[in-house]
Design a protein around this motif. Structure first.
Motif, PDB file in Angstrom:
ATOM      1  N   LEU A   1       0.807  -1.220   0.000  1.00  0.00           N
ATOM      2  CA  LEU A   1       0.000   0.000   0.000  1.00  0.00           C
ATOM      3  C   LEU A   1       0.845   1.277   0.000  1.00  0.00           C
ATOM      4  CD1 LEU A   1      -2.943   0.864  -0.039  1.00  0.00           C
ATOM      5  CD2 LEU A   1      -2.888   0.965   2.456  1.00  0.00           C
ATOM      6  N   LYS A   2       1.912   1.270   0.814  1.00  0.00           N
ATOM      7  CA  LYS A   2       2.683   2.518   0.951  1.00  0.00           C
ATOM      8  C   LYS A   2       3.481   2.872  -0.317  1.00  0.00           C
ATOM      9  CE  LYS A   2       6.866   0.729   3.286  1.00  0.00           C
ATOM     10  NZ  LYS A   2       6.725  -0.718   3.197  1.00  0.00           N
TER      11      LYS A   2
ATOM     12  N   GLU B   1       0.513   8.842  -3.697  1.00  0.00           N
ATOM     13  CA  GLU B   1      -0.279   9.392  -2.591  1.00  0.00           C
ATOM     14  C   GLU B   1      -1.675   9.812  -3.017  1.00  0.00           C
ATOM     15  OE1 GLU B   1       1.446  12.366   0.170  1.00  0.00           O
ATOM     16  OE2 GLU B   1       3.318  11.298  -0.260  1.00  0.00           O
ATOM     17  N   SER B   2      -1.813  10.200  -4.283  1.00  0.00           N
ATOM     18  CA  SER B   2      -3.120  10.699  -4.741  1.00  0.00           C
ATOM     19  C   SER B   2      -4.199   9.616  -4.704  1.00  0.00           C
ATOM     20  CB  SER B   2      -2.993  11.256  -6.151  1.00  0.00           C
ATOM     21  OG  SER B   2      -2.476  10.247  -7.004  1.00  0.00           O
TER      22      SER B   2
ATOM     23  N   ARG C   1      -3.743   6.552  -2.827  1.00  0.00           N
ATOM     24  CA  ARG C   1      -3.568   5.678  -1.656  1.00  0.00           C
ATOM     25  C   ARG C   1      -4.769   5.673  -0.702  1.00  0.00           C
ATOM     26  NH1 ARG C   1       1.734   6.829   1.476  1.00  0.00           N
ATOM     27  NH2 ARG C   1       2.647   6.970  -0.601  1.00  0.00           N
ATOM     28  N   PRO C   2      -5.330   6.840  -0.393  1.00  0.00           N
ATOM     29  CA  PRO C   2      -6.450   6.831   0.570  1.00  0.00           C
ATOM     30  C   PRO C   2      -7.678   6.074   0.066  1.00  0.00           C
ATOM     31  CG  PRO C   2      -5.726   9.086   0.065  1.00  0.00           C
ATOM     32  CD  PRO C   2      -5.008   8.180  -0.873  1.00  0.00           C
ATOM     33  N   TYR C   3      -7.773   5.863  -1.252  1.00  0.00           N
ATOM     34  CA  TYR C   3      -8.978   5.226  -1.812  1.00  0.00           C
ATOM     35  C   TYR C   3      -8.814   3.734  -2.053  1.00  0.00           C
ATOM     36  CZ  TYR C   3      -9.889  10.117  -3.056  1.00  0.00           C
ATOM     37  OH  TYR C   3     -10.074  11.458  -3.038  1.00  0.00           O
TER      38      TYR C   3
ATOM     39  N   ASN D   1     -13.774   1.294   2.553  1.00  0.00           N
ATOM     40  CA  ASN D   1     -14.464   1.086   3.829  1.00  0.00           C
ATOM     41  C   ASN D   1     -15.946   0.861   3.550  1.00  0.00           C
ATOM     42  OD1 ASN D   1     -12.313   1.472   5.705  1.00  0.00           O
ATOM     43  ND2 ASN D   1     -12.316   3.631   5.095  1.00  0.00           N
TER      44      ASN D   1
ATOM     45  N   THR E   1     -10.065   9.821 -11.665  1.00  0.00           N
ATOM     46  CA  THR E   1      -9.554   9.289 -10.396  1.00  0.00           C
ATOM     47  C   THR E   1     -10.070   7.870 -10.162  1.00  0.00           C
ATOM     48  OG1 THR E   1      -9.454  11.512  -9.494  1.00  0.00           O
ATOM     49  CG2 THR E   1      -9.359   9.718  -7.906  1.00  0.00           C
TER      50      THR E   1
ATOM     51  N   ILE F   1      -7.983   4.522  -9.429  1.00  0.00           N
ATOM     52  CA  ILE F   1      -8.208   3.674  -8.250  1.00  0.00           C
ATOM     53  C   ILE F   1      -8.309   2.211  -8.680  1.00  0.00           C
ATOM     54  CG2 ILE F   1      -9.875   3.073  -6.426  1.00  0.00           C
ATOM     55  CD1 ILE F   1     -10.599   6.105  -6.340  1.00  0.00           C
TER      56      ILE F   1
ATOM     57  N   ARG G   1      -5.596  -0.511  -7.900  1.00  0.00           N
ATOM     58  CA  ARG G   1      -6.072  -1.527  -6.941  1.00  0.00           C
ATOM     59  C   ARG G   1      -5.774  -2.941  -7.450  1.00  0.00           C
ATOM     60  NH1 ARG G   1     -12.101  -0.665  -5.094  1.00  0.00           N
ATOM     61  NH2 ARG G   1     -11.297   1.005  -3.770  1.00  0.00           N
TER      62      ARG G   1
END
Ligand SMILES: *Cc1c(COP(=O)(O)O)cnc(C)c1O
Ligand SMILES: [Zn+2]
Length: 499
Positions: A3-4, A8-9, A11-13, A17, A66, A70, A74
């Protein structure tokens, strides 16, 4: 990739959740019901459900480009729950936490371009998407992975005891239901109803092998469906037919994968799909609509549904071009080689009627078509496809026959590119190939084998050989004699020249 290591653009998605607000919505009266239990028909009017996300507009807060990033990034994550249909988690069943997702290897089936011989035959570029490469060897696994993940989630959340899953099937639904239920052994038990004598030996073997309770009903699929509906209305069971809208949501992954495989550019694409109970075409339409509404794809591909003349209620319905004059009428089916689609009263018809209208309206032109093909064409094109590097079932043959028909009728033109659904693996329906090769089709199928497409094994037993290895242990002399004379017969048959 870890993941890391992702940009960064995005990563949060990348790890979704639980989110969304899914409800059962009746297509007939519009009533809505919460999803915290299994519901298949509207308690008020008996209409069937879709499962809209009332919070769908949140997905539009992320831009189309975006979203594409993702999904593409992913794909490189090594998290099993996101490897299959739930790569598109936000669009499949966003309320299910990753830990409840069942992944048995479904989805992400290959798209294989046809060779030049086949493309010349169809006079257009085309591909097969091999949904027969799903774990139970048909596309049904897409819907089942979603329905069983949801069931698994409910069992956890509500602390339910073992639940009983039931379905009626033309063969593949039961194979898939049995497989997924067996994975959830102790939480889900499965029972399947099959029309006696109308599923192949391979399809019957699957639920038996996965430990399902198998009931054979003297009738056709439509009769089995009525019994299962009665069970679902009157007893506490989990219905796994595509009447169950969780199935539809899972099957929408087929469209999302096609979008991704073509870099989200679909303007000259045509999707060709056989229609039986009409769950698959429902899911395909809804899938493309969802991606279009969020701006992930910029055009809605053309869709061609295909039916056999022996099971053609959807074709007959759309024959009438004036929507106001159309009249829905189930048909009595006749024996069909596309046996998995041999359905006279498709459960999803109300969904189809509504979605076709919405699809055409949003596209600004007629984009959905239905063609019919003969049993002869289904068989001939299945054999032709498989003689050119494919592994298609009879329904996959129906897809190619449908593309050819659509080309002839001017529905698809030569600069368009088609993606044909091979809905199951060729081996599931191999008995039809066998009947063709052995010229054993009962007359009601209306299939006359074409000589050039037949193929049978030939026994090599030269009369001048005295003993064969399957009779006794040969002496070295006898064995040499057997090898030389047998090779000679084969070489002569193949017209081989000596070195
Ligand atoms: C179920 C099935 C179909 C028909 O799909 P529907 O969703 O019922 O229209 C076609 N081909 C195969 C192999 C199937 O298993
Ligand atoms: Zn209703």
């Amino acid at each position: 990739m870890k993941l890391k290591e992702f940009p960064e653009s995005v990563r949060p998605y990348l790890l979704p959740n639980p989110a969304g607000n899914l409800v059962y919505r009746c297509l007939q009266c519009g009533a809505e019901y919460p999803i915290d239990e299994f519901l298949y028909t509207c308690p008020r009017c008996k209409g069937i459900f879709m499962l809209p996300d009332k919070d769908f507009s949140r997905l539009k807060q992320i831009s189309g480009p975006t979203w594409r990033q993702i999904f593409d990034y992913r794909k490189m994550l090594n998290i099993p729950a996101l490897k299959g249909i739930f790569l598109f988690h936000e669009f499949i069943a966003p309320i299910i936490p990753l830990e409840d997702i069942i992944y048995l290897g479904e989805g992400h089936t290959p798209i294989v371009e046809a060779n030049s011989y086949l493309q010349e035959l169809a006079e257009c570029r085309f591909y097969y998407k091999n949904d027969g490469l799903n774990p139970s060897a048909s596309f049904k696994d897409r819907g089942m992975a979603c329905a069983l993940s949801y069931a698994n989630y409910l069992v956890h959340k509500k602390g339910l005891k073992e639940i009983l899953a039931v379905c009626a099937s033309t063969g593949d639904t039961s194979a898939s239901a049995a497989l997924y239920a067996s994975y959830l052994r102790g939480r889900v038990k499965s029972a399947v109803l099959l029309p006696r004598g109308k599923v192949t030996a391979q399809q019957l073997a699957q639920p038996l092998g996965h430990g399902s309770l198998v009931f054979e009903i003297p009738g056709v699929f439509d009769d089995c469906m009525k019994v299962v509906e009665y069970l679902a209305d009157n007893y506490n069971v989990l219905l796994l037919n595509s009447k169950n809208p969780w199935r539809i949501r899972g099957q929408e992954s087929y469209s999302y994968e096609i979008a991704q495989a073509f870099d989200y550019k679909l303007e000259n694409k045509v999707i060709v799909v056989p229609i039986g109970n009409a769950g698959n075409i429902t899911a395909i339409m809804n899938g493309f609509l969802n991606f279009y509404k969020v701006g992930i794809i910029e055009s809605l591909p053309k869709i061609v549904g295909v039916q056999s003349v022996h099971a053609n209620p959807v074709y007959l319905y759309y024959l009438e071009s004036d929507p106001k004059k159309r009249k829905w009428q189930p048909v009595r089916v006749r024996p069909s080689c596309a046996q998995a689609a041999m359905i006279g009263n498709p459960v999803s018809m109300p969904r189809v009627i509504q979605l076709v209208e919405e699809y055409n309206q949003l596209a600004g032109a007629k984009r959905i078509f239905v063609v019919e093909v003969t049993e002869q064409e289904i068989m001939d094109y299945m054999l032709i496809a498989n003689r050119n590097g494919h592994i298609v079932c009879t329904q996959g043959g129906e897809s190619l026959a449908g593309l050819i028909k659509a080309r002839q009728k001017g529905i698809v033109d030569s600069n368009e590119e088609a993606i044909l659904d091979s809905t199951a693996h060729m081996l599931k329906f191999i008995s039809f190939q066998q009947m063709y090769f052995e010229d054993k089709f009962p007359p009601e199928y209306e299939v006359i084998p074409r000589k050039e497409l037949k193929n049978l094994p030939q026994l090599v037993r030269p009369s001048n050989v005295t003993h064969f290895p399957d009779e006794k242990r040969l002496s070295s002399e006898e064995f040499k004699d057997f090898v030389e004379k047998t090779a000679k017969v084969i070489a002569d048959t193949l017209d081989l020249r000596k070195k």
